[in-house]
Motif scaffolding. Structure first.
Motif, mmCIF file in Angstrom:
data_model
loop_
_atom_site.group_PDB
_atom_site.id
_atom_site.type_symbol
_atom_site.label_atom_id
_atom_site.label_comp_id
_atom_site.label_asym_id
_atom_site.label_seq_id
_atom_site.Cartn_x
_atom_site.Cartn_y
_atom_site.Cartn_z
ATOM 1 N N ALA A 55 -67.996 -100.112 22.441
ATOM 2 C CA ALA A 55 -67.787 -99.619 21.081
ATOM 3 C C ALA A 55 -68.128 -98.135 20.975
ATOM 4 N N ILE A 56 -69.180 -97.717 21.670
ATOM 5 C CA ILE A 56 -69.549 -96.289 21.679
ATOM 6 C C ILE A 56 -68.475 -95.471 22.384
ATOM 7 N N ASP A 57 -67.995 -95.976 23.521
ATOM 8 C CA ASP A 57 -66.915 -95.281 24.238
ATOM 9 C C ASP A 57 -65.683 -95.124 23.349
ATOM 10 N N LEU A 58 -65.315 -96.179 22.657
ATOM 11 C CA LEU A 58 -64.138 -96.144 21.794
ATOM 12 C C LEU A 58 -64.306 -95.136 20.668
ATOM 13 N N GLU A 59 -65.488 -95.133 20.056
ATOM 14 C CA GLU A 59 -65.744 -94.212 18.940
ATOM 15 C C GLU A 59 -65.641 -92.766 19.398
ATOM 16 N N LYS A 60 -66.196 -92.467 20.555
ATOM 17 C CA LYS A 60 -66.169 -91.099 21.067
ATOM 18 C C LYS A 60 -64.774 -90.687 21.538
ATOM 19 N N ALA A 61 -63.960 -91.669 21.945
ATOM 20 C CA ALA A 61 -62.618 -91.362 22.446
ATOM 21 C C ALA A 61 -61.600 -91.172 21.323
ATOM 22 N N LYS A 62 -61.886 -91.694 20.139
ATOM 23 C CA LYS A 62 -60.941 -91.572 19.027
ATOM 24 C C LYS A 62 -60.663 -90.107 18.716
ATOM 25 N N GLY A 63 -59.392 -89.813 18.562
ATOM 26 C CA GLY A 63 -59.002 -88.432 18.271
ATOM 27 C C GLY A 63 -58.791 -87.585 19.505
ATOM 28 N N THR A 64 -59.201 -88.105 20.668
ATOM 29 C CA THR A 64 -59.027 -87.344 21.908
ATOM 30 C C THR A 64 -58.000 -87.980 22.829
ATOM 31 N N VAL A 65 -57.702 -89.264 22.614
ATOM 32 C CA VAL A 65 -56.681 -89.952 23.406
ATOM 33 C C VAL A 65 -55.766 -90.708 22.454
#
Length: 371
Positions: free
Chosen positions: A46-56
Motif C-alpha cells: 500500500a505504501i509502494d502504491l501510494e508513492k508510485a501514484k502520479g509517477t507511473v
C-alpha cells in the motif's frame, strides 16, 4: 553489497547439496510464510502504491498492486515448483571410452544467480522458488517502486527458510535500488555465476552491454496476433481481447494486430466495436480507410506499449505476416488465428520466436502455464 555477495557465495555449497526433500520442505515453508505474513506484505504494498501514484501509469500501478488473491497465487506458484521434478543430478549422457574411462554428464546448480527485475512484486517469490529448487542461491534486485513490497516478501521467504533449517542467505534482496547497485551486480566477478535481467529493453541492453559476468539476455515482448483470411472470426476476437486487454502491462500481451487484407473490411469493424472504447488503435493506411483510430507512426510497430494501445496493420497474406514479424518482433510470442492447415504450417515454420501459437492467445507464454 559486498557483505551480501560474500554471504551468498558462502551459502552456495550448502544450498547445492540440499536433497530434493529438503528443498521441497523449504519451499512449502516459504509458501506458508507468505500467507502468514499477508498483512505485512499488503501494508508494505500500500505504501509502494501510494508513492508510485502520479509517477507511473494506471496500467503499471496494476502491475505493482498486490491483493490477497495475488499473494495466494504467489504461494500457489511456490507449491507448483514443489511438484516439479528436481533438475539437479540428472544423468544427461553417459558413455565409456575405448580405454575404459566412463564419462557421465550430470546437471548441477549454477551457484549464485543475480536477477535484476522491475516493479512486479510476484517476480520476487517466483525467482526465489525457482532458484532454490534448482539448488542455487539468488540475489534479487527489484525496482524502486516495489521495494517495500519485495522487502516484505523476502522477509517472509527467509522466515520459511529458517523454519525449514536452511540458511537464510539462500535468498537475498539488494537494499539499494540505484543504478549503481545494478552495475555492481553486472561486474561482480568471482561472486555472481549468472546474471538474468528481467524487464524492459533498457534494462536488458544495459546488462548485455555492461555485464562482465555470464548473462542470459531475455527479450522484451512485441507480440503479434495474425488473423488469417480463413480464421474463425469470433475465435479471433476472443483471442485478441484476451491477448491485449487481460493484462496489458505484461510482456506476453499483444502489441500488434496483423489482419489479412481480404477480410479487413469485414473484420476490422468488429475489432473496433470490441476494443474501440478501451484501446487506442494505431492504424496503418489501409486500416485507417476502414475504421477510426490514430494513424500509426514509424515507431508504432517497434514499440512494446505495455498499455491499452494496439498497432494494427493489414497484410497481403500469411507470408507477408511472417515477413513483418521477422522485421519487427522481439522473438517473444506470436499467434496465428486460422483454419487453413497450410497457413498454419507456413506461420509456425517461418516465425522465429520463443512461443508460436495456433488459435491461442500469446498470454499463455508463462512458466506456470507451460508446467
Amino acid at each position: 553489497m559486498i557483505q551480501m555477495l560474500n554471504a551468498a557465495k558462502a551459502a552456495k555449497v550448502s544450498v547445492s547439496c540440499l536433497s530434493t526433500g529438503q528443498k521441497n520442505a523449504a519451499l512449502e515453508a516459504m509458501a506458508d510464510a507468505l500467507l502468514r505474513n499477508e498483512g505485512k506484505i499488503l501494508q508494505a504494498n500500500a505504501i509502494d502504491l501510494e508513492k508510485a501514484k502520479g509517477t507511473v501509469s494506471d496500467v503499471m500501478l496494476d502491475r505493482l498492486l498486490l491483493t490477497s488473491a495475488r499473494i495466494a497465487s504467489m504461494a500457489k506458484g511456490i507449491r507448483d515448483v514443489v511438484s516439479l521434478p528436481d533438475p539437479v543430478g540428472l544423468l544427461l549422457d553417459e558413455h565409456t571410452r575405448a580405454d575404459g574411462l566412463k564419462i557421465r554428464k550430470v546437471s548441477v546448480p549454477m551457484g549464485v544467480i543475480a536477477i535484476i527485475y522491475e516493479s512486479r512484486p510476484n517476480v520476487t517469490s517466483d525467482a526465489a522458488a525457482l532458484a532454490l529448487k534448482s539448488g542455487n542461491v539468488c540475489i534479487l534486485r527489484g525496482g524502486k517502486e516495489a521495494f517495500r513490497s519485495a522487502n516484505a516478501i523476502v522477509d517472509a521467504l527467509k522466515e520459511g527458510l529458517k523454519a525449514a533449517g536452511i540458511t537464510e542467505d539462500a535468498v537475498n534482496l539488494v537494499q539499494d535500488t540505484s543504478r549503481a547497485s545494478a552495475a555492481a551486480l553486472m561486474t561482480a566477478n568471482g561472486y555472481i555465476d549468472l546474471l538474468i535481467p528481467r524487464g524492459g529493453a533498457g534494462l536488458i541492453n544495459a546488462c548485455v552491454q555492461n555485464a562482465t559476468v555470464p548473462c542470459i539476455a531475455t527479450g522484451t515482448g512485441i507480440c503479434h496476433v495474425y488473423v488469417d483470411k480463413s480464421a474463425d472470426q469470433e475465435k479471433a476476437l476472443a483471442i485478441i481481447k484476451n491477448a491485449k486487454t487481460s493484462r496489458p502491462s505484461v510482456c506476453n500481451a499483444e502489441e500488434v494486430l496483423l489482419v489479412d487484407q481480404k477480410i479487413a473490411k469485414e473484420f476490422l469493424p468488429k475489432v473496433h466495436a470490441l476494443l474501440g472504447g478501451c484501446v487506442e488503435l494505431r492504424l496503418d493506411s489501409m486500416a485507417q480507410s476502414i475504421i477510426p483510430g490514430t494513424p500509426a507512426g514509424p515507431a508504432d510497430f517497434d514499440t512494446e506499449f505495455l498499455d491499452y494501445i494496439l498497432a494494427v496493420k493489414c497484410v497481403e497474406d500469411v507470408r507477408e505476416a511472417v515477413s513483418h514479424i521477422a522485421a519487427h518482433s522481439t522473438g517473444h510470442s506470436e499467434a496465428i488465428v486460422s483454419r487453413d492447415a497450410d497457413a498454419q504450417r507456413i506461420f509456425a515454420a517461418g516465425v522465429d520466436s520463443a512461443a508460436v501459437y495456433i488459435n491461442a492467445s500469446t498470454r499463455f507464454t508463462d512458466g506456470g502455464e507451460f508446467g
